[in-house]
Design a protein around this motif. Structure first.
Motif, mmCIF file in Angstrom:
data_model
loop_
_atom_site.group_PDB
_atom_site.id
_atom_site.type_symbol
_atom_site.label_atom_id
_atom_site.label_comp_id
_atom_site.label_asym_id
_atom_site.label_seq_id
_atom_site.Cartn_x
_atom_site.Cartn_y
_atom_site.Cartn_z
ATOM 1 N N PRO A 163 0.828 -1.220 0.000
ATOM 2 C CA PRO A 163 0.000 0.000 0.000
ATOM 3 C C PRO A 163 0.854 1.258 0.000
ATOM 4 O O PRO A 163 1.890 1.339 0.670
ATOM 5 C CB PRO A 163 -0.807 -0.135 1.290
ATOM 6 C CG PRO A 163 -0.778 -1.587 1.624
ATOM 7 C CD PRO A 163 0.545 -2.096 1.135
ATOM 8 N N ARG A 164 0.393 2.230 -0.747
ATOM 9 C CA ARG A 164 1.100 3.516 -0.802
ATOM 10 C C ARG A 164 0.634 4.389 0.354
ATOM 11 O O ARG A 164 -0.565 4.611 0.551
ATOM 12 C CB ARG A 164 0.817 4.210 -2.131
ATOM 13 C CG ARG A 164 1.276 3.406 -3.344
ATOM 14 C CD ARG A 164 1.126 4.219 -4.609
ATOM 15 N NE ARG A 164 1.962 5.401 -4.599
ATOM 16 C CZ ARG A 164 2.036 6.299 -5.593
ATOM 17 N NH1 ARG A 164 1.292 6.116 -6.668
ATOM 18 N NH2 ARG A 164 2.815 7.333 -5.504
ATOM 19 N N THR A 165 1.586 4.893 1.109
ATOM 20 C CA THR A 165 1.268 5.708 2.300
ATOM 21 C C THR A 165 1.604 7.183 2.107
ATOM 22 O O THR A 165 1.230 7.998 2.964
ATOM 23 C CB THR A 165 2.047 5.178 3.518
ATOM 24 O OG1 THR A 165 3.461 5.180 3.222
ATOM 25 C CG2 THR A 165 1.603 3.770 3.879
ATOM 26 N N TYR A 166 2.320 7.519 1.049
ATOM 27 C CA TYR A 166 2.680 8.921 0.784
ATOM 28 C C TYR A 166 3.372 9.552 1.995
ATOM 29 O O TYR A 166 3.087 10.685 2.384
ATOM 30 C CB TYR A 166 1.428 9.738 0.418
ATOM 31 C CG TYR A 166 0.683 9.222 -0.770
ATOM 32 C CD1 TYR A 166 1.051 9.589 -2.060
ATOM 33 C CD2 TYR A 166 -0.403 8.357 -0.608
ATOM 34 C CE1 TYR A 166 0.361 9.102 -3.163
ATOM 35 C CE2 TYR A 166 -1.090 7.865 -1.700
ATOM 36 C CZ TYR A 166 -0.707 8.245 -2.982
ATOM 37 O OH TYR A 166 -1.387 7.769 -4.069
ATOM 38 N N ARG A 167 4.295 8.805 2.598
ATOM 39 C CA ARG A 167 4.920 9.284 3.834
ATOM 40 C C ARG A 167 5.822 10.490 3.605
ATOM 41 O O ARG A 167 5.903 11.365 4.473
ATOM 42 C CB ARG A 167 5.678 8.153 4.512
ATOM 43 C CG ARG A 167 6.765 7.510 3.671
ATOM 44 C CD ARG A 167 7.284 6.257 4.358
ATOM 45 N NE ARG A 167 6.268 5.208 4.381
ATOM 46 C CZ ARG A 167 6.421 4.048 5.041
ATOM 47 N NH1 ARG A 167 7.524 3.819 5.729
ATOM 48 N NH2 ARG A 167 5.469 3.139 4.985
ATOM 49 N N LYS A 168 6.482 10.556 2.460
ATOM 50 C CA LYS A 168 7.329 11.727 2.206
ATOM 51 C C LYS A 168 6.487 12.985 2.021
ATOM 52 O O LYS A 168 6.832 14.060 2.531
ATOM 53 C CB LYS A 168 8.179 11.481 0.967
ATOM 54 C CG LYS A 168 9.250 10.410 1.154
ATOM 55 C CD LYS A 168 10.121 10.298 -0.089
ATOM 56 C CE LYS A 168 11.220 9.259 0.117
ATOM 57 N NZ LYS A 168 12.093 9.128 -1.090
ATOM 58 N N ARG A 169 5.411 12.846 1.282
ATOM 59 C CA ARG A 169 4.532 14.004 1.081
ATOM 60 C C ARG A 169 3.877 14.418 2.400
ATOM 61 O O ARG A 169 3.722 15.617 2.684
ATOM 62 C CB ARG A 169 3.466 13.665 0.051
ATOM 63 C CG ARG A 169 2.566 14.847 -0.313
ATOM 64 C CD ARG A 169 1.463 14.432 -1.260
ATOM 65 N NE ARG A 169 1.992 13.828 -2.473
ATOM 66 C CZ ARG A 169 1.228 13.305 -3.425
ATOM 67 N NH1 ARG A 169 -0.103 13.297 -3.280
ATOM 68 N NH2 ARG A 169 1.772 12.772 -4.503
ATOM 69 N N ALA A 170 3.495 13.435 3.212
ATOM 70 C CA ALA A 170 2.863 13.749 4.500
ATOM 71 C C ALA A 170 3.835 14.474 5.432
ATOM 72 O O ALA A 170 3.458 15.428 6.121
ATOM 73 C CB ALA A 170 2.360 12.470 5.159
ATOM 74 N N ARG A 171 5.080 14.033 5.442
ATOM 75 C CA ARG A 171 6.065 14.718 6.298
ATOM 76 C C ARG A 171 6.342 16.130 5.783
ATOM 77 O O ARG A 171 6.521 17.067 6.564
ATOM 78 C CB ARG A 171 7.356 13.908 6.341
ATOM 79 C CG ARG A 171 8.473 14.590 7.129
ATOM 80 C CD ARG A 171 9.647 13.680 7.361
ATOM 81 N NE ARG A 171 10.750 14.400 7.980
ATOM 82 C CZ ARG A 171 10.821 14.704 9.270
ATOM 83 N NH1 ARG A 171 9.820 14.402 10.073
ATOM 84 N NH2 ARG A 171 11.862 15.344 9.750
ATOM 85 N N LYS A 172 6.373 16.290 4.475
ATOM 86 C CA LYS A 172 6.598 17.611 3.910
ATOM 87 C C LYS A 172 5.455 18.559 4.261
ATOM 88 O O LYS A 172 5.690 19.732 4.591
ATOM 89 C CB LYS A 172 6.739 17.493 2.386
ATOM 90 C CG LYS A 172 7.081 18.793 1.696
ATOM 91 C CD LYS A 172 7.273 18.587 0.201
ATOM 92 C CE LYS A 172 7.604 19.896 -0.501
ATOM 93 N NZ LYS A 172 7.769 19.708 -1.970
ATOM 94 N N ASP A 173 4.223 18.064 4.225
ATOM 95 C CA ASP A 173 3.077 18.899 4.600
ATOM 96 C C ASP A 173 3.124 19.272 6.080
ATOM 97 O O ASP A 173 2.734 20.382 6.458
ATOM 98 C CB ASP A 173 1.774 18.162 4.294
ATOM 99 C CG ASP A 173 1.563 17.978 2.801
ATOM 100 O OD1 ASP A 173 2.170 18.742 2.016
ATOM 101 O OD2 ASP A 173 0.805 17.058 2.416
ATOM 102 N N TYR A 174 3.598 18.346 6.895
ATOM 103 C CA TYR A 174 3.696 18.640 8.340
ATOM 104 C C TYR A 174 4.770 19.682 8.619
ATOM 105 O O TYR A 174 4.550 20.643 9.376
ATOM 106 C CB TYR A 174 3.975 17.353 9.110
ATOM 107 C CG TYR A 174 4.477 17.576 10.505
ATOM 108 C CD1 TYR A 174 3.636 18.067 11.505
ATOM 109 C CD2 TYR A 174 5.809 17.325 10.834
ATOM 110 C CE1 TYR A 174 4.102 18.290 12.792
ATOM 111 C CE2 TYR A 174 6.279 17.538 12.113
ATOM 112 C CZ TYR A 174 5.422 18.020 13.082
ATOM 113 O OH TYR A 174 5.900 18.248 14.356
#
Length: 499
Positions: A207-218
């Protein structure tokens, strides 16, 4: 398995040192070792070990002594063990018979000591130590003199002054802002990795979690010095969406053949906490609220609740709220809870506890405004207890000087418990509880009050020694002065002695 120690009150002269010599009997740790009733509570500590197999556990004196040393010195678990290894007085305090350069136990044992010696046992030890001190000959003589003076003024059987107050012991957590959702998102990503790797047949893509994008948004919001309401609300919405997607992936992985049994106990507990945090934060976001019942403010310590105090330094504190009683300079922990409570409801139980402890009701109770309810005033009045503070109703226009002086004296008396809170939070660990588990945190808080009372007792013993010392020196000084006067008079032939 636990083996009871036959003899624990060994004298300091019998302690074996590697280079000869003896321990000083007036050392503070030697004096404290004589004050604490080790043997009286050993049976209660030994009852916690039911099995008769396994390696023998550490003695009660070693367990309690190590916790007292840690609180007294304000050190970490590892540093506490190092201090004990280097100091022979500390080794004598925990019950060792000879000096050893090896650590007496592993630093991780302090966690087990806090689990075995719970808050109730620490409170019992605290009460027993103070009770023995108050029943000693010196304290009895002082109290008898005070009671004679009080009985001559009034026929009341009430004696003593009881001070009540409440405070909060903040825990070692960060402020629960946007970072709480960011931590929850990272925990779900770790759980997804564990569940996907446990699949026997990996016929599906990860599953794709988009963790890099989520951390960047945070980080785009967390790094700003000032964030307005709209930006923070938008960032919260994004993190909630990431968490919602990750929780859906976890549900799908379970349907694809994996199981929650593949998770460790810590990961399973964290998954439950994250699901509850997601529910609470989503409700707060949708309803535009700032508070919810049983709000979780820390993933690692979900038992901690926000305590609204309304203080100038911090309006809300995160930790355990407790109410204490103070008399004769000693502090006792009465009520503690992770949830907020109204401390005025504890007044009756605290006064009754004072009577059971001393045998009589207090002459006066010194409290702040929240305790001065109509019900508490009536209850105290029936028992002949004077409550500090102004009476209910409209204040009178003219107040006599005696009442003004009494009100000022009451505030001075109540300042002592505020000083105890300051001592516990600045000198000891009451200002920042480092224990993580709920029961070990309560033990740490109770130990703070025990060590505070021991420090008060040591100070009073030292002051009593100084008073006796100055009395002796003044007596000899007067003798020396008298002899010098006689010598001077004889030299000047003012005093005639027969031949």
């Amino acid at each position: 398995m636990y083996r009871k120690v036959q003899k624990q009150d060994t004298p300091p002269e019998s302690f074996e040192l590697p280079f000869g010599g003896k321990l000083a009997s007036d050392n503070r740790w030697v004096v404290l070792a004589k004050i604490i009733p080790w043997s009286e509570f050993e049976s209660e500590y030994a009852a916690r070990f039911t099995e008769e197999i396994g390696a023998p556990a550490k003695t009660f004196r070693m367990a309690l002594g190590a916790l007292i040393i840690k609180e007294k010195l304000g050190t970490s678990d590892r540093e506490t063990v190092e201090q004990i290894r280097e100091n022979p007085y500390l080794q004598y305090f925990i019950g060792m018979s000879a000096y050893s350069n090896k650590p007496p136990f592993d630093p991780s044992m302090l966690v087990h000591f806090r689990e075995r010696i719970d808050m109730n046992l620490v409170n019992k030890i605290n009460q027993e130590i103070v009770k023995k001190v108050l029943e000693s000959k010196e304290e009895v003589e002082v109290k008898s003199k005070k009671s004679e003076v009080e009985d001559s003024k009034s026929e009341s059987t009430n004696r003593g002054q009881l001070i009540l107050d409440a405070s909060c012991a903040p825990a070692d957590i960060s402020y629960p802002d946007l970072g709480l959702l960011n931590q929850a998102r990272k925990q779900t990503e770790t759980i997804i990795d564990t569940l996907y790797n446990s699949l026997l047949v990996k016929n599906i893509n990860k599953p794709r979690t988009y963790r890099k994008r989520a951390r960047k948004d945070y980080l785009a919001v967390a790094k700003k010095r000032k964030v307005n309401f709209k930006e923070r609300r938008k960032a919260i919405k994004k993190q909630l969406q990431y968490i919602k997607r990750n929780l859906a992936h976890i549900q799908q992985l379970i349907l694809d053949g994996t199981s929650l049994l593949k998770l460790s106990n810590r990961q399973y507990k964290m998954l439950l906490v994250v699901a509850e945090v997601d529910r609470q934060q989503l409700w707060l976001y949708e309803n535009k609220k700032r508070s919810i019942e049983d709000r979780i403010v820390s993933l690692s310590q979900p038992h901690i609740r926000p305590i609204v105090r309304g203080k100038a330094r911090a309006e809300v504190e995160f930790g355990a709220k407790f109410s204490v009683s103070c008399f004769d300079g000693y502090v006792f922990l009465e009520h503690i809870s992770w949830d907020n409570f109204n401390e005025s409801g504890d007044l009756k139980s605290q006064v009754e506890a004072y009577k059971n402890y001393t045998g009589y009701y207090p002459e006066s109770v010194h409290v702040d405004k929240i305790y001065r309810t109509r019900e508490n005033r009536t209850w105290c009045q029936k028992r002949g207890i004077r409550m500090s503070g102004s009476p209910l109703g409209r204040p009178p226009k003219n107040v006599c000087p005696e009442k003004k002086k009494q009100a000022a004296d009451d505030e001075l008396i109540r300042n002592s418990i505020e000083g105890k809170f300051g001592q516990g939070k600045r000198r000891f660990s009451l200002g920042r509880v480092m224990a993580k588990l709920p029961h070990t945190s309560l033990t740490s808080i109770a130990l703070t009050f025990l060590v505070m009372n021991l420090s008060t007792l040591l100070l009073r013993l030292f002051c009593r020694f100084l008073c006796q010392f100055f009395k002796i020196t003044s007596f000899f000084a007067s003798l020396i002065n008298e002899s010098n006067v006689l010598i001077n008079c004889r030299q000047q032939k003012l005093i005639f002695t027969p031949a």
